[in-house]
Design an enzyme around this catalytic site. Structure first.
Site, PDB file in Angstrom:
ATOM      1  N   ASP A  48     -10.911   2.786  -2.147  1.00 27.27           N
ATOM      2  CA  ASP A  48      -9.843   2.369  -1.455  1.00 27.27           C
ATOM      3  C   ASP A  48     -10.580   0.753  -1.706  1.00 27.27           C
ATOM      4  O   ASP A  48     -11.726   0.685  -2.043  1.00 27.27           O
ATOM      5  CB  ASP A  48      -9.109   2.525   0.015  1.00 27.27           C
ATOM      6  CG  ASP A  48      -7.849   1.383   0.672  1.00 27.27           C
ATOM      7  OD1 ASP A  48      -7.136   2.411   0.837  1.00 27.27           O
ATOM      8  OD2 ASP A  48      -7.989  -0.145   0.738  1.00 27.27           O
ATOM      9  N   ASP A  95     -11.135  -1.050  -7.046  1.00 21.80           N
ATOM     10  CA  ASP A  95      -9.921  -1.903  -7.151  1.00 21.80           C
ATOM     11  C   ASP A  95      -9.267  -1.489  -8.133  1.00 21.80           C
ATOM     12  O   ASP A  95     -10.280  -1.633  -9.420  1.00 21.80           O
ATOM     13  CB  ASP A  95     -10.565  -3.311  -6.894  1.00 21.80           C
ATOM     14  CG  ASP A  95      -9.241  -4.564  -6.962  1.00 21.80           C
ATOM     15  OD1 ASP A  95      -8.196  -3.828  -7.811  1.00 21.80           O
ATOM     16  OD2 ASP A  95     -10.025  -5.637  -7.228  1.00 21.80           O
ATOM     17  N   VAL A  96      -8.190  -0.544  -7.890  1.00 22.49           N
ATOM     18  CA  VAL A  96      -7.971   0.322  -8.892  1.00 22.49           C
ATOM     19  C   VAL A  96      -7.021  -0.829 -10.274  1.00 22.49           C
ATOM     20  O   VAL A  96      -7.236  -0.123 -11.212  1.00 22.49           O
ATOM     21  CB  VAL A  96      -6.401   0.612  -8.747  1.00 22.49           C
ATOM     22  CG1 VAL A  96      -7.002   2.021  -7.382  1.00 22.49           C
ATOM     23  CG2 VAL A  96      -5.186  -0.147  -7.656  1.00 22.49           C
ATOM     24  N   SER A 145       8.641   4.690  -6.101  1.00 24.31           N
ATOM     25  CA  SER A 145       9.267   4.524  -5.336  1.00 24.31           C
ATOM     26  C   SER A 145      10.141   4.335  -5.959  1.00 24.31           C
ATOM     27  O   SER A 145      11.104   4.262  -6.916  1.00 24.31           O
ATOM     28  CB  SER A 145       8.924   3.107  -4.719  1.00 24.31           C
ATOM     29  OG  SER A 145       9.651   2.472  -4.184  1.00 24.31           O
ATOM     30  N   TYR A 193       8.401  -5.414  -7.678  1.00 19.08           N
ATOM     31  CA  TYR A 193       7.711  -4.521  -7.498  1.00 19.08           C
ATOM     32  C   TYR A 193       8.467  -3.694  -8.128  1.00 19.08           C
ATOM     33  O   TYR A 193       8.160  -1.967  -8.159  1.00 19.08           O
ATOM     34  CB  TYR A 193       7.979  -3.818  -5.639  1.00 19.08           C
ATOM     35  CG  TYR A 193       7.609  -2.981  -5.177  1.00 19.08           C
ATOM     36  CD1 TYR A 193       6.320  -2.544  -4.816  1.00 19.08           C
ATOM     37  CD2 TYR A 193       8.571  -1.887  -4.769  1.00 19.08           C
ATOM     38  CE1 TYR A 193       5.807  -2.071  -3.710  1.00 19.08           C
ATOM     39  CE2 TYR A 193       8.550  -0.762  -4.120  1.00 19.08           C
ATOM     40  CZ  TYR A 193       6.747  -0.651  -3.756  1.00 19.08           C
ATOM     41  OH  TYR A 193       6.751   0.619  -2.528  1.00 19.08           O
ATOM     42  N   LYS A 240       6.978  -0.244 -10.501  1.00 21.33           N
ATOM     43  CA  LYS A 240       7.208   0.889 -10.057  1.00 21.33           C
ATOM     44  C   LYS A 240       8.482   1.789 -10.960  1.00 21.33           C
ATOM     45  O   LYS A 240       8.642   3.358 -11.081  1.00 21.33           O
ATOM     46  CB  LYS A 240       8.699   1.319  -8.793  1.00 21.33           C
ATOM     47  CG  LYS A 240       7.511   1.565  -7.721  1.00 21.33           C
ATOM     48  CD  LYS A 240       5.946   1.606  -7.632  1.00 21.33           C
ATOM     49  CE  LYS A 240       5.926   2.115  -6.036  1.00 21.33           C
ATOM     50  NZ  LYS A 240       3.977   2.351  -6.160  1.00 21.33           N
ATOM     51  N   SER A 278       5.061   3.595   7.389  1.00 15.10           N
ATOM     52  CA  SER A 278       3.692   3.135   7.244  1.00 15.10           C
ATOM     53  C   SER A 278       3.371   1.178   7.480  1.00 15.10           C
ATOM     54  O   SER A 278       4.595   0.967   8.109  1.00 15.10           O
ATOM     55  CB  SER A 278       3.568   3.091   6.045  1.00 15.10           C
ATOM     56  OG  SER A 278       3.670   2.336   4.534  1.00 15.10           O
TER      57      SER A 278
HETATM   58  N1  LIG Z   1       5.614   3.022   2.829  1.00 11.24           N
HETATM   59  C1  LIG Z   1       7.120   3.121   2.521  1.00 11.24           C
HETATM   60  O1  LIG Z   1       8.015   3.311   2.472  1.00 11.24           O
HETATM   61  C2  LIG Z   1       6.691   3.355   0.513  1.00 11.24           C
HETATM   62  C3  LIG Z   1       7.945   3.555  -0.140  1.00 11.24           C
HETATM   63  C4  LIG Z   1       7.692   3.802  -1.864  1.00 11.24           C
HETATM   64  C5  LIG Z   1       6.603   3.892  -2.413  1.00 11.24           C
HETATM   65  N2  LIG Z   1       5.725   3.054  -1.419  1.00 11.24           N
HETATM   66  C6  LIG Z   1       4.675   3.611  -2.500  1.00 11.24           C
HETATM   67  O2  LIG Z   1       3.836   4.779  -1.603  1.00 11.24           O
HETATM   68  C7  LIG Z   1       2.421   4.263  -1.928  1.00 11.24           C
HETATM   69  C8  LIG Z   1       1.153   3.257  -0.241  1.00 11.24           C
HETATM   70  O3  LIG Z   1       1.942   2.767   0.241  1.00 11.24           O
HETATM   71  P1  LIG Z   1       1.939   2.624   1.692  1.00 11.24           P
HETATM   72  O4  LIG Z   1       2.992   2.739   2.622  1.00 11.24           O
HETATM   73  O5  LIG Z   1       0.579   4.064   2.621  1.00 11.24           O
HETATM   74  O6  LIG Z   1       0.985   1.775   2.001  1.00 11.24           O
HETATM   75  P2  LIG Z   1      -0.171   1.041   3.189  1.00 11.24           P
HETATM   76  O7  LIG Z   1      -0.140  -0.837   3.090  1.00 11.24           O
HETATM   77  O8  LIG Z   1      -0.646   1.640   4.166  1.00 11.24           O
HETATM   78  O9  LIG Z   1      -1.476   1.549   2.001  1.00 11.24           O
HETATM   79  C9  LIG Z   1      -1.705   0.964   0.455  1.00 11.24           C
HETATM   80  C10 LIG Z   1      -3.407   1.202   0.534  1.00 11.24           C
HETATM   81  O10 LIG Z   1      -3.373   1.241  -1.108  1.00 11.24           O
HETATM   82  C11 LIG Z   1      -4.868  -0.475  -0.688  1.00 11.24           C
HETATM   83  N3  LIG Z   1      -4.977  -0.888  -1.591  1.00 11.24           N
HETATM   84  C12 LIG Z   1      -3.990  -2.366  -1.855  1.00 11.24           C
HETATM   85  N4  LIG Z   1      -4.210  -2.618  -3.217  1.00 11.24           N
HETATM   86  C13 LIG Z   1      -5.404  -1.457  -3.278  1.00 11.24           C
HETATM   87  C14 LIG Z   1      -6.102  -2.017  -4.960  1.00 11.24           C
HETATM   88  N5  LIG Z   1      -6.266  -3.234  -5.856  1.00 11.24           N
HETATM   89  N6  LIG Z   1      -6.990  -1.135  -5.165  1.00 11.24           N
HETATM   90  C15 LIG Z   1      -7.745  -0.143  -4.098  1.00 11.24           C
HETATM   91  N7  LIG Z   1      -6.845   0.253  -3.001  1.00 11.24           N
HETATM   92  C16 LIG Z   1      -6.011  -0.586  -2.174  1.00 11.24           C
HETATM   93  C17 LIG Z   1      -4.600  -0.620   0.930  1.00 11.24           C
HETATM   94  O11 LIG Z   1      -6.193  -1.484   1.235  1.00 11.24           O
HETATM   95  C18 LIG Z   1      -4.366   0.545   1.693  1.00 11.24           C
HETATM   96  O12 LIG Z   1      -5.192   1.318   2.091  1.00 11.24           O
HETATM   97  C19 LIG Z   1       2.343   2.727  -2.665  1.00 11.24           C
HETATM   98  O13 LIG Z   1       2.276   3.071  -3.780  1.00 11.24           O
HETATM   99  C20 LIG Z   1       3.836   2.356  -1.963  1.00 11.24           C
HETATM  100  O14 LIG Z   1       4.388   1.291  -2.690  1.00 11.24           O
HETATM  101  C21 LIG Z   1       5.881   3.720  -0.485  1.00 11.24           C
END
Ligand SMILES: NC(=O)c1ccc[n+]([C@@H]2O[C@H](COP(=O)([O-])OP(=O)(O)OC[C@H]3O[C@@H](n4cnc5c(N)ncnc54)[C@H](O)[C@@H]3O)[C@@H](O)[C@H]2O)c1
Length: 246
Positions: free
Chosen positions: A37, A62-63, A141, A154, A158, A189
């Site tokens: 993370d 950082d990815v 997504s 986004y 995605k 979330s």
């Molecule tokens: N929550 C939803 O409804 C939803 C729906 C579709 C897709 N997603 C996808 O699921 C994944 C997780 O989402 P979430 O809801 O848990 O979000 P979240 O914001 O709760 O968690 C995201 C995490 O990614 C980390 N992060 C951000 N930028 C980063 C980077 N450059 N390098 C490393 N880590 C990094 C953040 O610190 C955080 O811990 C994401 O790819 C999001 O797009 C979420």
């Protein structure tokens, strides 16, 4: 018997939310996990919550950085001796209509999702190709399937993850490496809790199951794709949406 007994998994963006739920579920099914993370303190805390150094380790990554990604994957082999599973989950949103979205907001989202997933995918593929086995799960997504207003950045990223996953699946299938993607819908979330209430309600009205998803419900599908239960599946996109936009 756990579905991932003896396996080592790396999950990006796993300090919280969906990524943490995946780490928790994988650990409960016997895996040792590396939590990558950008928030180092949160990654360390998350690893401690899973039981500490015998089960999990937290690594700052950082990815968008190729060298950070190398270090993250190296942590799996150095600490736990293998790399069996990678979940590319890290993500951000920078929502705005095209009228107001800045070029920076566009670039940030494309970088974290598309470049970030590509970094993990190509570097894990190189390791997995040498060992002739592995499973990679990319988190796309529903926005990438249907396109959402206010999310040109986004939705593009995605959707791009879907094309990337299928191309990589074709390159890696004969090396014993499977690549699949998940398209979550509205999941409770931190990312979605930041939404204005009227936006949340609008999305809820589109869901046949009439409820948001929980992070654990995405994690169980990630477990399926990471484990041998899905041994004859590659290049697929599984929707976890309560039936929304089926
Ligand atoms: N929550 C939803 O409804 C939803 C729906 C579709 C897709 N997603 C996808 O699921 C994944 C997780 O989402 P979430 O809801 O848990 O979000 P979240 O914001 O709760 O968690 C995201 C995490 O990614 C980390 N992060 C951000 N930028 C980063 C980077 N450059 N390098 C490393 N880590 C990094 C953040 O610190 C955080 O811990 C994401 O790819 C999001 O797009 C979420």
């Amino acid at each position: 018997m756990g579905l991932l007994d003896g396996k080592v998994a790396v999950i990006t963006g796993a300090a919280q939310g969906i990524g943490f739920a995946i780490a928790e579920r994988f650990a409960a099914d016997g895996a040792r996990v590396v939590i990558g993370d950008i928030d180092e303190a949160a990654a360390t805390t998350a690893a401690e919550k899973l039981g500490g150094s015998a089960v999990a380790t937290g690594v700052r990554c950082d990815v968008t950085s190729a060298s950070d990604t190398d270090a993250l994957l190296a942590a799996a082999t150095e600490r736990f001796g293998a790399l069996d599973v990678l979940v590319n989950n890290a993500g951000i949103t920078r929502d705005a209509t095209m009228r107001t979205m800045t070029e920076e907001q566009f670039d940030q989202v494309i970088d974290v999702h598309l470049k970030g997933t590509w970094n993990g995918l190509r570097k894990a593929s190189a390791i997995m190709r040498a060992q002739q086995r592995g499973a990679i799960v990319n988190i796309s997504s529903l926005s990438g399937k249907v396109g959402m207003a206010g999310q040109t950045n986004y939705s593009a990223a995605k959707a791009g993850i879907v094309g990337m996953s299928k191309a990589a699946a074709k390159e890696m299938a004969h090396h014993g490496v499977r690549v699949n993607a998940i398209q979550p819908g509205l999941i409770r979330s931190a990312m979605t809790e930041a939404m204005p209430e009227h936006v949340w309600e609008g999305k809820m009205a589109e869901i046949p199951m009439q409820r948001p998803g929980e992070v654990a419900e995405v994690a169980s599908v990630a477990l399926f794709l990471a484990s041998d239960l899905s041994s004859y599946m590659t290049g697929t996109v599984l929707e976890v949406t309560g039936g929304r936009f089926m």
